[in-house]
Design a protein around this motif. Structure first.
Motif, PDB file in Angstrom:
ATOM      1  N   ILE A  28      17.650   4.442  37.931  1.00 47.72           N
ATOM      2  CA  ILE A  28      18.141   4.219  39.294  1.00 47.72           C
ATOM      3  C   ILE A  28      18.108   5.519  40.096  1.00 47.72           C
ATOM      4  O   ILE A  28      17.691   5.528  41.261  1.00 47.72           O
ATOM      5  N   VAL A  29      18.494   6.626  39.482  1.00 53.78           N
ATOM      6  CA  VAL A  29      18.465   7.924  40.169  1.00 53.78           C
ATOM      7  C   VAL A  29      17.022   8.295  40.517  1.00 53.78           C
ATOM      8  O   VAL A  29      16.743   8.751  41.639  1.00 53.78           O
ATOM      9  N   LEU A  30      16.078   8.123  39.587  1.00 55.57           N
ATOM     10  CA  LEU A  30      14.676   8.439  39.864  1.00 55.57           C
ATOM     11  C   LEU A  30      14.104   7.567  40.979  1.00 55.57           C
ATOM     12  O   LEU A  30      13.401   8.058  41.860  1.00 55.57           O
ATOM     13  N   ILE A  35      12.507   6.975  46.716  1.00 56.69           N
ATOM     14  CA  ILE A  35      12.643   6.287  48.012  1.00 56.69           C
ATOM     15  C   ILE A  35      13.010   7.292  49.107  1.00 56.69           C
ATOM     16  O   ILE A  35      12.451   7.262  50.200  1.00 56.69           O
ATOM     17  N   VAL A  36      13.923   8.206  48.795  1.00 58.63           N
ATOM     18  CA  VAL A  36      14.301   9.241  49.763  1.00 58.63           C
ATOM     19  C   VAL A  36      13.100  10.135  50.059  1.00 58.63           C
ATOM     20  O   VAL A  36      12.823  10.471  51.210  1.00 58.63           O
ATOM     21  N   ASP A  55      10.765  15.650  46.146  1.00 50.78           N
ATOM     22  CA  ASP A  55      11.382  15.115  44.935  1.00 50.78           C
ATOM     23  C   ASP A  55      11.151  16.090  43.791  1.00 50.78           C
ATOM     24  O   ASP A  55      10.828  17.253  44.012  1.00 50.78           O
ATOM     25  N   MET A  56      11.277  15.616  42.578  1.00 51.46           N
ATOM     26  CA  MET A  56      11.174  16.522  41.435  1.00 51.46           C
ATOM     27  C   MET A  56       9.765  17.062  41.226  1.00 51.46           C
ATOM     28  O   MET A  56       9.564  17.976  40.427  1.00 51.46           O
ATOM     29  N   ASN A  89       2.240  10.949  35.389  1.00 47.56           N
ATOM     30  CA  ASN A  89       3.648  11.335  35.429  1.00 47.56           C
ATOM     31  C   ASN A  89       4.077  11.305  36.893  1.00 47.56           C
ATOM     32  O   ASN A  89       3.937  12.295  37.592  1.00 47.56           O
ATOM     33  N   GLY A  90       4.572  10.182  37.326  1.00 52.58           N
ATOM     34  CA  GLY A  90       4.937  10.084  38.726  1.00 52.58           C
ATOM     35  C   GLY A  90       5.537   8.750  39.064  1.00 52.58           C
ATOM     36  O   GLY A  90       5.813   7.927  38.190  1.00 52.58           O
ATOM     37  N   ALA A  91       5.721   8.558  40.358  1.00 55.76           N
ATOM     38  CA  ALA A  91       6.286   7.316  40.874  1.00 55.76           C
ATOM     39  C   ALA A  91       5.200   6.576  41.641  1.00 55.76           C
ATOM     40  O   ALA A  91       4.554   7.155  42.505  1.00 55.76           O
TER      41      ALA A  91
END
Length: 156
Positions: A28-30, A35-36, A55-56, A89-91
């Motif tokens: 949920i945090v990721l 989204i942010v 993001d990270m 490795n990503g969203a």
């Protein structure tokens, strides 16, 4: 009426439940940070290099590592070879790709892409490319070339 309560379960169930909740909270945090980042990521060009904020996967890429000559504006809907093929490795959310991907042509790329038709492609000397969605990719590339070239001239 007589009531007979269950014998309370042992604490062993916590060894099962707590890790699952921790993983869910992490996911949920990721997702929340992705989204942010899809709405608030920023890309700063300076004589020091290109800073990706969001993001990270954000980082500072030194000017010496950037290849301004190879930088260009691309439309990923038309240029299929640069289209992301596999997330390593990503969203990969609908309307937002962030992190490390392999492109159709096999190269490794760090992406911050929301609009595939407006992307600035920046190769690096470190074996990967950076691809970012910006309102004006041509202006981004022009600024990158000007600033990085001037930075390189100062260091010589």
């Amino acid at each position: 009426t007589e009531t007979f309560p269950i014998i309370p379960g042992s604490a062993r169930i916590l060894w099962f439940v707590v890790p699952i909740f921790a993983i869910l909270i992490g996911v949920i945090v990721l997702l929340g940070s992705s989204i942010v980042a899809a709405r608030a990521a920023r890309f700063e060009i300076s004589p020091a290099g290109l800073r990706l904020r969001g993001d990270m996967y954000g980082r500072m890429i030194p000017a010496a590592a950037l290849d301004p000559v190879g930088a260009r504006a691309v439309d990923l809907t038309a240029e299929k070879s640069l289209k992301p093929a596999m997330r390593t490795n990503g969203a990969g959310l609908p309307g937002f790709s962030s992190g490390w991907f392999r492109l159709n042509d096999g190269q490794k790329a760090l992406l911050y892409v929301t609009d595939p038709s407006r992307v600035a492609y920046v190769p690096t000397r470190d074996g990967y490319a950076v691809m970012v969605s910006v309102a004006d990719p041509d202006a981004f590339v022009t600024t990158l070339r000007r600033v990085v070239t001037a930075s390189a001239a100062r260091t010589e």
